[in-house]
Design an enzyme around this catalytic site. Structure first.
Site, PDB file in Angstrom:
ATOM      1  N   ASP A   6     -10.048   2.729  21.877  1.00 18.80           N
ATOM      2  CA  ASP A   6     -10.825   2.761  20.639  1.00 18.80           C
ATOM      3  C   ASP A   6     -10.241   3.847  19.740  1.00 18.80           C
ATOM      4  OD1 ASP A   6     -12.828   2.728  18.667  1.00 18.80           O
ATOM      5  OD2 ASP A   6     -14.076   4.140  19.803  1.00 18.80           O
ATOM      6  N   VAL A   7      -9.583   3.439  18.661  1.00 13.75           N
ATOM      7  CA  VAL A   7      -8.936   4.389  17.753  1.00 13.75           C
ATOM      8  C   VAL A   7      -9.868   4.688  16.590  1.00 13.75           C
ATOM      9  CG1 VAL A   7      -6.917   4.878  16.340  1.00 13.75           C
ATOM     10  CG2 VAL A   7      -6.689   3.452  18.389  1.00 13.75           C
ATOM     11  N   GLY A   8     -10.385   5.920  16.559  1.00 14.37           N
ATOM     12  CA  GLY A   8     -11.193   6.368  15.434  1.00 14.37           C
ATOM     13  C   GLY A   8     -10.375   7.274  14.530  1.00 14.37           C
ATOM     14  N   GLY A  53     -15.372  -2.774  10.483  1.00 16.78           N
ATOM     15  CA  GLY A  53     -14.467  -2.110  11.416  1.00 16.78           C
ATOM     16  C   GLY A  53     -14.576  -2.654  12.827  1.00 16.78           C
ATOM     17  N   ASP A 110     -14.810  -1.087  15.573  1.00 13.87           N
ATOM     18  CA  ASP A 110     -15.820  -0.407  16.379  1.00 13.87           C
ATOM     19  C   ASP A 110     -17.192  -1.045  16.195  1.00 13.87           C
ATOM     20  OD1 ASP A 110     -15.800   0.466  13.725  1.00 13.87           O
ATOM     21  OD2 ASP A 110     -16.214   2.558  14.218  1.00 13.87           O
ATOM     22  N   ARG A 111     -17.538  -1.408  14.959  1.00 14.88           N
ATOM     23  CA  ARG A 111     -18.843  -2.016  14.704  1.00 14.88           C
ATOM     24  C   ARG A 111     -18.885  -3.452  15.248  1.00 14.88           C
ATOM     25  NH1 ARG A 111     -20.654  -0.380   8.693  1.00 14.88           N
ATOM     26  NH2 ARG A 111     -22.708  -0.111   9.679  1.00 14.88           N
ATOM     27  N   ASP A 158     -23.880   5.226  16.067  1.00 16.82           N
ATOM     28  CA  ASP A 158     -22.590   5.683  16.576  1.00 16.82           C
ATOM     29  C   ASP A 158     -22.262   7.033  15.953  1.00 16.82           C
ATOM     30  OD1 ASP A 158     -20.000   6.011  17.513  1.00 16.82           O
ATOM     31  OD2 ASP A 158     -19.478   3.906  17.253  1.00 16.82           O
ATOM     32  N   THR A 185     -16.800  10.411  14.016  1.00 22.37           N
ATOM     33  CA  THR A 185     -16.304  11.059  12.805  1.00 22.37           C
ATOM     34  C   THR A 185     -17.286  10.845  11.668  1.00 22.37           C
ATOM     35  OG1 THR A 185     -14.040  10.642  13.516  1.00 22.37           O
ATOM     36  CG2 THR A 185     -14.367  11.237  11.228  1.00 22.37           C
TER      37      THR A 185
END
Length: 258
Positions: free
Chosen positions: A6-8, A109, A111-112, A131, A134
């Site tokens: 998971d790239v944030g 995104g 992640d969502r 969540d 960042t």
């Protein structure tokens, strides 16, 4: 075993999930903004896997979700070298059993997207996924796996960084739950202000969502890097699952692979 990444914007979270279950064998966090070549990422991943007692032959699948396009390209090349095949990259066009019921679904995104999938599969009820990374995002997800929108607000680190940049005499401090609201030293005052602002923001926004959404028995789940820091202090949070996104990536990989 399944390698999920998971790239944030600030951190990249790497996890190893047992296939067929949602047991997290190991996980690591590395800094996203540090530029790396595919070879450098390969060395880093190889070192982490060895430290975890995992060989490359143990890996059956690699799944990548990213909100940083430059990192997506590098990691795709890296994972192809490691796995001998292209990784599964999750985005808004991935064939998943969810629906993005928003005005611009292609901008949602990764992640969502995987949080929506994880909430549907793991909880099976109307859910708000908070969540705490960042940025702090609030995802409204129906029991049927429909993402109907949400909220994006500033994250906890941004408050600390802003104070450090914009105020010459205020020091940078570590974000930890303070023992009391009223600080007696500058550092304690900053900790209290940032921390309780975050807690109250979570409760305030969740309550506003519940009032507007008008759904019965909504399940509120805190996830992300600061879930275990903020979640226990938020009155509206029902459950804390720091790795919801990693589990969503594993589930997405299984659905896409078939």
């Amino acid at each position: 075993m399944e390698l999920v990444i998971d790239v944030g914007n600030s951190q990249t979270v790497i996890g190893i999930v047992d296939p067929g279950t949602l047991d997290l064998r190991d996980h690591w966090r590395v800094s996203t903004p540090i530029p790396r070549t595919p070879d450098e990422y390969g060395l880093l991943l190889g070192s982490l896997l060895r430290d975890g007692g995992i060989s490359r032959d143990d890996l059956t699948m690699a799944v990548l979700g990213s909100v940083v396009p430059s990192a997506t390209r590098v990691l795709t090349d890296t994972l192809e070298q490691i796995m001998g095949a292209a990784p599964i990259v999750v985005d808004a066009q991935s064939p998943l059993p969810i629906r993005l019921d928003v005005d611009e679904p292609l901008t949602v995104g990764a992640d969502r997207i995987v949080n929506t999938l994880a909430a549907k599969e793991m909880y099976g009820r109307d859910t708000i996924a908070v969540d705490l990374g960042t940025a702090t995002t609030f995802d409204c997800i129906t029991a049927e796996g429909v993402f109907v929108g949400g909220v994006i607000s500033q994250g906890l680190e941004s408050g600390l960084e802003w104070l450090g940049r914009k105020t010459a005499k205020l020091p940078r401090v570590e974000l930890t739950p303070p023992e009391r609201v009223i600080g007696r030293r500058t550092e304690a005052c900053i900790q209290s202000g940032v921390f309780f602002s975050a807690v109250d923001a979570v409760d305030g926004i969740v309550r506003r969502i519940l009032e507007e959404w008008q759904r019965d028995s909504v399940y509120v789940v805190a996830t992300g890097g600061y879930a275990t820091t903020v979640g226990p202090h938020a009155e509206t949070v029902d459950h804390i699952e720091p790795f919801l996104t990693l589990f969503g990536l594993a589930l997405a990989g299984r659905f896409i692979r078939g």
